[in-house]
Design an enzyme around this catalytic site. Sequence first.
Site, PDB file in Angstrom:
ATOM      1  N   ALA A   1       0.862  -1.186   0.000  1.00 40.97           N
ATOM      2  CA  ALA A   1       0.000   0.000   0.000  1.00 40.97           C
ATOM      3  C   ALA A   1       0.901   1.239   0.000  1.00 40.97           C
ATOM      4  O   ALA A   1       2.073   1.159   0.372  1.00 40.97           O
ATOM      5  CB  ALA A   1      -0.869  -0.019   1.248  1.00 40.97           C
TER       6      ALA A   1
ATOM      7  N   GLY B   1       0.493  -5.153   0.790  1.00 45.90           N
ATOM      8  CA  GLY B   1      -0.608  -5.210  -0.172  1.00 45.90           C
ATOM      9  C   GLY B   1      -0.164  -5.825  -1.492  1.00 45.90           C
ATOM     10  O   GLY B   1      -0.985  -6.373  -2.236  1.00 45.90           O
TER      11      GLY B   1
ATOM     12  N   GLU C   1      -0.522  -9.398  -1.069  1.00 49.03           N
ATOM     13  CA  GLU C   1      -1.972  -9.678  -0.997  1.00 49.03           C
ATOM     14  C   GLU C   1      -2.583  -9.700  -2.398  1.00 49.03           C
ATOM     15  O   GLU C   1      -3.419 -10.542  -2.711  1.00 49.03           O
ATOM     16  CB  GLU C   1      -2.653  -8.648  -0.093  1.00 49.03           C
ATOM     17  CG  GLU C   1      -2.278  -8.880   1.377  1.00 49.03           C
ATOM     18  CD  GLU C   1      -2.723  -7.762   2.298  1.00 49.03           C
ATOM     19  OE1 GLU C   1      -2.487  -6.574   1.973  1.00 49.03           O
ATOM     20  OE2 GLU C   1      -3.311  -8.058   3.349  1.00 49.03           O
TER      21      GLU C   1
ATOM     22  N   GLU D   1       4.023  -5.488   7.361  1.00 46.48           N
ATOM     23  CA  GLU D   1       3.196  -4.438   7.969  1.00 46.48           C
ATOM     24  C   GLU D   1       3.510  -4.194   9.441  1.00 46.48           C
ATOM     25  O   GLU D   1       3.453  -3.057   9.918  1.00 46.48           O
ATOM     26  CB  GLU D   1       1.706  -4.781   7.815  1.00 46.48           C
ATOM     27  CG  GLU D   1       1.156  -4.612   6.408  1.00 46.48           C
ATOM     28  CD  GLU D   1       1.293  -5.864   5.551  1.00 46.48           C
ATOM     29  OE1 GLU D   1       2.101  -6.757   5.904  1.00 46.48           O
ATOM     30  OE2 GLU D   1       0.600  -5.957   4.525  1.00 46.48           O
TER      31      GLU D   1
HETATM   32  N1  3HC Z   1       4.550   3.546   0.056  1.00 46.83           N
HETATM   33  C1  3HC Z   1       5.012   4.766  -0.243  1.00 46.83           C
HETATM   34  N2  3HC Z   1       6.309   5.026  -0.508  1.00 46.83           N
HETATM   35  C2  3HC Z   1       7.156   3.992  -0.465  1.00 46.83           C
HETATM   36  C3  3HC Z   1       6.748   2.691  -0.155  1.00 46.83           C
HETATM   37  C4  3HC Z   1       5.375   2.476   0.113  1.00 46.83           C
HETATM   38  N3  3HC Z   1       4.899   1.258   0.387  1.00 46.83           N
HETATM   39  N4  3HC Z   1       7.822   1.892  -0.173  1.00 46.83           N
HETATM   40  C5  3HC Z   1       8.875   2.658  -0.506  1.00 46.83           C
HETATM   41  N5  3HC Z   1       8.470   3.936  -0.672  1.00 46.83           N
HETATM   42  C6  3HC Z   1       9.289   5.076  -1.098  1.00 46.83           C
HETATM   43  C7  3HC Z   1      10.350   5.438  -0.077  1.00 46.83           C
HETATM   44  O1  3HC Z   1       9.830   6.332   0.880  1.00 46.83           O
HETATM   45  C8  3HC Z   1      11.399   6.077  -0.967  1.00 46.83           C
HETATM   46  O2  3HC Z   1      10.967   7.387  -1.243  1.00 46.83           O
HETATM   47  P1  3HC Z   1      12.044   8.570  -1.456  1.00 46.83           P
HETATM   48  O3  3HC Z   1      12.903   8.138  -2.601  1.00 46.83           O
HETATM   49  O4  3HC Z   1      11.208   9.750  -1.702  1.00 46.83           O
HETATM   50  O5  3HC Z   1      12.820   8.628  -0.170  1.00 46.83           O
HETATM   51  C9  3HC Z   1      11.313   5.269  -2.263  1.00 46.83           C
HETATM   52  O6  3HC Z   1      10.023   4.670  -2.245  1.00 46.83           O
HETATM   53  C10 3HC Z   1      12.348   4.183  -2.381  1.00 46.83           C
HETATM   54  O7  3HC Z   1      12.320   3.402  -1.192  1.00 46.83           O
HETATM   55  P2  3HC Z   1      13.657   2.869  -0.504  1.00 46.83           P
HETATM   56  O8  3HC Z   1      14.644   3.964  -0.416  1.00 46.83           O
HETATM   57  O9  3HC Z   1      13.244   2.174   0.739  1.00 46.83           O
HETATM   58  O10 3HC Z   1      14.149   1.839  -1.632  1.00 46.83           O
HETATM   59  P3  3HC Z   1      14.838   0.430  -1.453  1.00 46.83           P
HETATM   60  O11 3HC Z   1      15.085  -0.073  -2.831  1.00 46.83           O
HETATM   61  O12 3HC Z   1      15.968   0.513  -0.497  1.00 46.83           O
HETATM   62  O13 3HC Z   1      13.741  -0.510  -0.749  1.00 46.83           O
HETATM   63  C11 3HC Z   1      11.572  -1.512  -0.459  1.00 46.83           C
HETATM   64  C12 3HC Z   1      12.554  -0.824  -1.436  1.00 46.83           C
HETATM   65  C13 3HC Z   1      12.164  -2.852  -0.012  1.00 46.83           C
HETATM   66  C14 3HC Z   1      10.278  -1.731  -1.167  1.00 46.83           C
HETATM   67  C15 3HC Z   1      11.387  -0.620   0.787  1.00 46.83           C
HETATM   68  O14 3HC Z   1      11.085   0.688   0.360  1.00 46.83           O
HETATM   69  C16 3HC Z   1      10.276  -1.049   1.702  1.00 46.83           C
HETATM   70  O15 3HC Z   1      10.468  -1.943   2.498  1.00 46.83           O
HETATM   71  N6  3HC Z   1       9.117  -0.409   1.603  1.00 46.83           N
HETATM   72  C17 3HC Z   1       8.012  -0.629   2.489  1.00 46.83           C
HETATM   73  C18 3HC Z   1       7.282  -1.906   2.129  1.00 46.83           C
HETATM   74  C19 3HC Z   1       6.111  -2.100   3.034  1.00 46.83           C
HETATM   75  O16 3HC Z   1       6.171  -1.918   4.242  1.00 46.83           O
HETATM   76  N7  3HC Z   1       4.969  -2.518   2.466  1.00 46.83           N
HETATM   77  C20 3HC Z   1       3.780  -2.691   3.201  1.00 46.83           C
HETATM   78  C21 3HC Z   1       2.988  -1.428   3.227  1.00 46.83           C
HETATM   79  S1  3HC Z   1       1.562  -1.510   4.266  1.00 46.83           S
HETATM   80  C22 3HC Z   1       0.448  -2.419   3.361  1.00 46.83           C
HETATM   81  O17 3HC Z   1       0.733  -2.834   2.277  1.00 46.83           O
HETATM   82  C23 3HC Z   1      -0.884  -2.614   3.998  1.00 46.83           C
HETATM   83  C24 3HC Z   1      -1.714  -3.629   3.258  1.00 46.83           C
HETATM   84  O18 3HC Z   1      -1.729  -4.811   3.998  1.00 46.83           O
HETATM   85  C25 3HC Z   1      -3.107  -3.143   3.063  1.00 46.83           C
END
Ligand code: 3HC
Length: 708
Positions: free
Chosen positions: A63, A106, A109, A129
């Site tokens: 998400a 997500g 998912e 998450e």
């Molecule tokens: N939403 C919004 N922005 C995100 C994002 C997300 N899910 N994931 C990464 N970004 C953004 C970062 O803030 C960063 O932005 P910036 O360049 O402006 O600083 C850019 O994308 C690149 O991210 P990273 O610097 O972290 O890049 P990496 O290549 O090192 O890592 C990644 C990539 C492994 C995908 C890492 O970003 C990550 O772990 N992201 C979070 C993943 C996550 O937690 N997903 C679950 C979200 S909650 C959800 O899905 C709820 C659902 O169940 C309904």
Amino acid sequence: MNELVTLSRDGDIAVITIQNPPVNALSPGVPEGIRSSVASAAADPAVKAIVVIGGGRTFIAGADIREFGKVVSGEKPRGSLLPLLLEIEDCPKPVVMAIHGTAFGGGLEVAMAGHYRVIAPGAQVGQPEVKLGIIPGAAGTQRLPRLAGVAKALEMCAFGEPVSSPDAVTAGIADRMIEGDLLAGAVAFAREVAGRPTPKSRERDEKLRGADPAIFGSTRQQARKTRRGQTAPLAAIDAVEAATKLPFAEGCAREAELFNQCLYSTQSRALIHAFFAERAVSKIPDIAKETAVFEIRRAAVIGAGTMGGGITMNYANAGIPVIVKETTQEALDRGMATIRKNYANTVKKGKMSQAAMDERMARITPQLTYDGFNQADIIAEAVFENMALKKQVFAEIDKIAKPGCILASNTSYLDIDEIGSVTSRPSLVIGHHYFSPANVMRLLEIVRGKNTGKETLASSLELARRMKKVGVVAGNSRGFIGNRMLTPYLREAQFLVEEGASVEDVNGALYDFGMAMGPLAMGDLAGLDVGWRARQEFKHLEKPGVRQPMVADRLAELGRLGQKTGRGWSKYDENRTPSPDHETAALVEQMAHEAGIERRSVSREEIVDRCIYALVNEGACLLGEGVALRASDIDVVYLNGYAFPSWRGGPMCYADTAGLKNVLARIEEFRARHGEDLWSPAPLLVQLAESGGTFASWDRTREIAAGA
Ligand code: 3HC
Ligand code: NAI
């Protein structure tokens, strides 16, 4: 179909591509684009099966985390992804999800709603998450146990660690690994399954049946231990347990209820803050992205003590050949033996192969001379914390180092500009302040002196990335960010003991607050001689008549240095398990009596407030002075260097959560009781509290960028 999601055809296979760089998050427009693309492909008689793939470097990383804040603040309603996932699953044509990069949250998912999943060799899948203080919110906790079994689902949902593609195939999350071109492989797979039934993960229950009910209790126990204080892991376990007890739709309703509780918690606010804080930290307003960085091919380290050894390992781990120099053969041998022992322990734990250890050891050259230092691109100094010695060392290496070589000091408190002043290259002098154990702790404070050049700074940030550290830029102030704030924190911990709290009260209250250990336990671990030495160095700066903590120095002078001597604030047995030290308690009482300090009973609330608000107030001072660029940088320092509880978001985030007016009011109480010299509220704190602001909203970086 829209600008974020495209639909194309490869013969009889429809290809839906998500194009939302950098990580294909499910931002507004993406779910809508997937929905309309699936509907079009389903309705197209020429299409036999559908492939969904991510454009760019990844499948869907989850998400859009930025949207959560808008939902919580009421700016936006929460849109559920679940109806879309049911539509995908109900599509009459096989939907094949093609995963590369990361299918997280997500993203996984969405993938699990497809009928089949193929995966690239280097990809990862996960439900991370909980690291954001929430749980999967679109049936992840219900589908994952059906695909991978309850044990695997619990592990993934409760602890958030990713699973590599071979493991995903073994666990049943993915059906096939595709070597080579993923899209071509996915299209070929889709042709294979075209016309076959469309298996729905929500209808599978064979892996739910055999689950041992005891696993929920044992996983809760593990979560309480390894994720102490966090609520989301426990909620995730409840949601997975619901999958084993309720039909799919009811399980999803239970998951949604738990998800909402988590989303509106201060813990998720704090953890999401920490996620973005870590990503903001490397953005330095006056350092353009295109700033040149020096290539670091060879390094040299001076000193193979506690820190020098760890720093040497950091270079070797990053693939950089490194010379380490000592003054005596004995110190050099001791340092190399520690390095070898550290690597061997990692090998023993199965976290590194013997070959990888041998490769790293081969990159390290121990010696007693400066031979080869003229080849180094960076020289890192880690000798004793003494200005005269550091200056002598810097003057020596300045003569030997090649032009363009960076000279970095690991000093904890000393003035980087003064150290650089003895060299002919102040623009190449910088602080690289690692945290002990340097090969383990993720934090690297990068100390920018007034003459430090932009390329030197940019190169240091790049080096931190290569070392897999989080590099935080700090100004040149005594103790920089972390240790400068630590001084009043440790001061208050000692004052509280002098005023009547026991050592165990102080350590216990901060442990329960969520710190990895109490402040006095931390002193015992580091060695009370360390603080004693630092205080000797700066004694001349103490203001006469201002109360100073007394007991730690006396303990140090008595040779009771903490864990290493078996006695300090507490007593330690051979396993380093602490127990109350009655002699220390008597010494405290006697010293307090001699100093005329009134002894009283001290509440746990006072212990926490005095220690944590001492951190916050000093943080606000250094923020106002520009030593830290953003409040969130301070939080990153405390989360990664001092084991501040992640679910509180760091000290500045904690203060924002408590409300700055409340924080100020409490500090005013402390000022009234303990005096102006100890508790003068930071001007920035006063300004923000009076204007109803927060640390998070106070942003100096735009101002700096405008002036850069
Ligand atoms: N939403 C919004 N922005 C995100 C994002 C997300 N899910 N994931 C990464 N970004 C953004 C970062 O803030 C960063 O932005 P910036 O360049 O402006 O600083 C850019 O994308 C690149 O991210 P990273 O610097 O972290 O890049 P990496 O290549 O090192 O890592 C990644 C990539 C492994 C995908 C890492 O970003 C990550 O772990 N992201 C979070 C993943 C996550 O937690 N997903 C679950 C979200 S909650 C959800 O899905 C709820 C659902 O169940 C309904
Ligand atoms: P240490 O006492 O363990 O090691 C210092 C080493 O430097 C000794 O082995 C000594 O022989 C060697 N040395 C002294 N002069 C030298 C010279 N001219 N050439 C080569 N080697 C020389 O000290 P530690 O703890 O490693 O501290 C080093 C620096 O790191 C200090 O500035 C300290 O403030 C800083 N630091 C220490 C931390 C800690 O937790 N110990 C944390 C962060 C920074």
